[in-house]
Design an enzyme around this catalytic site. Sequence first.
Site, PDB file in Angstrom:
ATOM      1  N   LYS A 170       0.829  -1.215   0.000  1.00 42.75           N
ATOM      2  CA  LYS A 170       0.000   0.000   0.000  1.00 42.75           C
ATOM      3  C   LYS A 170       0.865   1.267   0.000  1.00 42.75           C
ATOM      4  CE  LYS A 170      -3.323   2.885   0.461  1.00 42.75           C
ATOM      5  NZ  LYS A 170      -4.282   3.200  -0.567  1.00 42.75           N
ATOM      6  N   CYS A 191      -4.384  10.933   1.656  1.00 40.72           N
ATOM      7  CA  CYS A 191      -3.462   9.783   1.559  1.00 40.72           C
ATOM      8  C   CYS A 191      -2.033  10.143   1.163  1.00 40.72           C
ATOM      9  CB  CYS A 191      -4.030   8.757   0.596  1.00 40.72           C
ATOM     10  SG  CYS A 191      -5.540   8.005   1.224  1.00 40.72           S
TER      11      CYS A 191
HETATM   12  P1  NAD Z   1     -12.014   9.036   7.961  1.00 36.47           P
HETATM   13  O1  NAD Z   1     -11.401  10.036   8.859  1.00 36.47           O
HETATM   14  O2  NAD Z   1     -12.923   9.487   6.875  1.00 36.47           O
HETATM   15  O3  NAD Z   1     -12.805   7.944   8.822  1.00 36.47           O
HETATM   16  C1  NAD Z   1     -12.320   7.346   9.981  1.00 36.47           C
HETATM   17  C2  NAD Z   1     -13.485   7.114  10.920  1.00 36.47           C
HETATM   18  O4  NAD Z   1     -13.052   6.321  12.022  1.00 36.47           O
HETATM   19  C3  NAD Z   1     -14.049   8.388  11.544  1.00 36.47           C
HETATM   20  O5  NAD Z   1     -15.438   8.487  11.253  1.00 36.47           O
HETATM   21  C4  NAD Z   1     -13.823   8.217  13.044  1.00 36.47           C
HETATM   22  O6  NAD Z   1     -14.845   8.787  13.838  1.00 36.47           O
HETATM   23  C5  NAD Z   1     -13.795   6.709  13.163  1.00 36.47           C
HETATM   24  N1  NAD Z   1     -13.127   6.192  14.371  1.00 36.47           N
HETATM   25  C6  NAD Z   1     -11.937   6.547  14.911  1.00 36.47           C
HETATM   26  N2  NAD Z   1     -11.700   5.834  16.027  1.00 36.47           N
HETATM   27  C7  NAD Z   1     -12.763   5.002  16.197  1.00 36.47           C
HETATM   28  C8  NAD Z   1     -13.129   4.033  17.188  1.00 36.47           C
HETATM   29  N3  NAD Z   1     -12.330   3.781  18.218  1.00 36.47           N
HETATM   30  N4  NAD Z   1     -14.282   3.397  17.052  1.00 36.47           N
HETATM   31  C9  NAD Z   1     -15.119   3.642  16.019  1.00 36.47           C
HETATM   32  N5  NAD Z   1     -14.836   4.550  15.063  1.00 36.47           N
HETATM   33  C10 NAD Z   1     -13.680   5.225  15.149  1.00 36.47           C
HETATM   34  O7  NAD Z   1     -10.784   8.214   7.336  1.00 36.47           O
HETATM   35  P2  NAD Z   1     -10.694   7.541   5.887  1.00 36.47           P
HETATM   36  O8  NAD Z   1     -10.399   8.572   4.867  1.00 36.47           O
HETATM   37  O9  NAD Z   1     -11.825   6.617   5.706  1.00 36.47           O
HETATM   38  O10 NAD Z   1      -9.347   6.687   6.065  1.00 36.47           O
HETATM   39  C11 NAD Z   1      -9.287   5.566   6.916  1.00 36.47           C
HETATM   40  C12 NAD Z   1      -8.023   4.804   6.602  1.00 36.47           C
HETATM   41  O11 NAD Z   1      -8.064   4.304   5.254  1.00 36.47           O
HETATM   42  C13 NAD Z   1      -6.742   5.627   6.692  1.00 36.47           C
HETATM   43  O12 NAD Z   1      -5.707   4.807   7.161  1.00 36.47           O
HETATM   44  C14 NAD Z   1      -6.477   6.011   5.242  1.00 36.47           C
HETATM   45  O13 NAD Z   1      -5.115   6.254   4.986  1.00 36.47           O
HETATM   46  C15 NAD Z   1      -6.934   4.767   4.517  1.00 36.47           C
HETATM   47  N6  NAD Z   1      -7.363   4.997   3.129  1.00 36.47           N
HETATM   48  C16 NAD Z   1      -8.110   6.103   2.820  1.00 36.47           C
HETATM   49  C17 NAD Z   1      -8.526   6.301   1.506  1.00 36.47           C
HETATM   50  C18 NAD Z   1      -9.322   7.525   1.125  1.00 36.47           C
HETATM   51  O14 NAD Z   1      -9.468   7.773  -0.063  1.00 36.47           O
HETATM   52  N7  NAD Z   1      -9.869   8.277   2.068  1.00 36.47           N
HETATM   53  C19 NAD Z   1      -8.203   5.359   0.510  1.00 36.47           C
HETATM   54  C20 NAD Z   1      -7.481   4.228   0.872  1.00 36.47           C
HETATM   55  C21 NAD Z   1      -7.066   4.050   2.183  1.00 36.47           C
END
Ligand code: NAD
Length: 432
Positions: free
Chosen positions: A207, A263
């Site tokens: 990744k 990201c």
């Molecule tokens: P985000 O901030 O949109 O969502 C994360 C969610 O997790 C939030 O709603 C938060 O409230 C929740 N959360 C945090 N701690 C928690 C807990 N203890 N219990 C329940 N919920 C909890 O983040 P995202 O953009 O979805 O990214 C998440 C991961 O995926 C990251 O590591 C990111 O690098 C990876 N990622 C993101 C993308 C993208 O396009 N956004 C693409 C691929 C990978």
Amino acid sequence: MKLCMIGTGYVGLVSGVCFSDLGNDVICVDKDEEKIKKLKKGILPIYEPGLEELVLKNYKNKRLNFSTDLQNSIKKSDIIFICVGTPTKKNANSADLSQIYSVGKEISKSINKFKIIITKSTVPVMTGDELEKIISKKVKKNRFSVVSNPEFLREGEAIRDFIYPDRVVIGSNDKKSNLILKNLYTPLISKGAKYVSTNRRAAELIKYASNAFLATKITFINEIANLCEKTGIDIEDISIGIGLDKRIGGRFLRAGPAYGGSCFPKDTRAIVSTAKKFKIDLSVVQSVIKSNNKRSKLLLNRVNHILNNKIKNKKICFLGVTFKANTDDMRDSSSLEMIPYLDKKGAKIKYYDPTGYKKEFDKLKNVLCSNSINDAVKGSDLVIVHTEWNDFKSINFKKFSSSKQFKIYDMRNIFSPNKIKSLGFEYFGIGR
Ligand code: NAD
């Protein structure tokens, strides 16, 4: 299968709803009560094309559910996907894994039968090892398996990317989990996705290496665009000319503003930081970060030049302020550097974004949000096209040509320079 997505953000919500649409029972959990309350009413926390319809459909047929009750949701599920954030640590470059480990502790309290625990969040190599250690403090190792299944979806194309991925990567150190997950992903594999089965550490690194490579490709073409600007060459010709070589490939070769989003900036920093821990120098990625960090300043210098070094009191319109089109995500968007800079220099800024007003500019006294393209553009001295929404591609500039003329700085090269110039506007693009 019964799945639980922990973290209902861009990744957790999109993959959760897509898994439910494929026939699984999915609970999307979040600690944000307001978010879950709204989702239960059909109000989405993010903008993502096509997501609302899918959520409503699968929530209605009860294959998709929302909850704040982590313990109960884990108990009810066979497979747990961790989809929480992994931002950059404060005052450091490494990934902050506190959300991942705190979820790990919670999971260890609720294991009532064999569970596959998956990191879908982007996590540095060996995070799975640490997670396994945390959980095994409370649970016997034969009661759970920690697997890495990184997510490659792009915001704005997330549903299509999830359903038709180029590959599904599963990093598992045990065969049983690998087989279960291959089964879960069979509907995508049968549509053409390649299944990459590897060990956990390799999946974690795949990744980061992917994102570092894509960030390098963008930065490379941005630097070549700088050279084009000095030599009277159109970067679009270069992108086509090199992209047609199959060894290079044409995607991610569009010159534009600094890369941003949730990201690339954090993941390039994190991979360099991980490598440092192992005394490895990722000098290419370090140069990419350095070049990208300088890019907004470079584009602002061009704005200054376009406005004949007179920014004060100039009316500047931004079309699009998110980090790219088709998303409402403001994280690390280059507009967050450009707009405050121009505001400080005394420009009067109006912006229009199809995803609406952004609280990030609230404190800036010279910045206003417009609710239409017309309102934002009218009366401007300079119109900056910051993202490439289709709404902008179809602007009819003719209707503005009889009123006050403005200059156009097309940071995404979405317009034909000759066409714009023929309407009497001064046109500036990137690398052309
Ligand atoms: P985000 O901030 O949109 O969502 C994360 C969610 O997790 C939030 O709603 C938060 O409230 C929740 N959360 C945090 N701690 C928690 C807990 N203890 N219990 C329940 N919920 C909890 O983040 P995202 O953009 O979805 O990214 C998440 C991961 O995926 C990251 O590591 C990111 O690098 C990876 N990622 C993101 C993308 C993208 O396009 N956004 C693409 C691929 C990978």
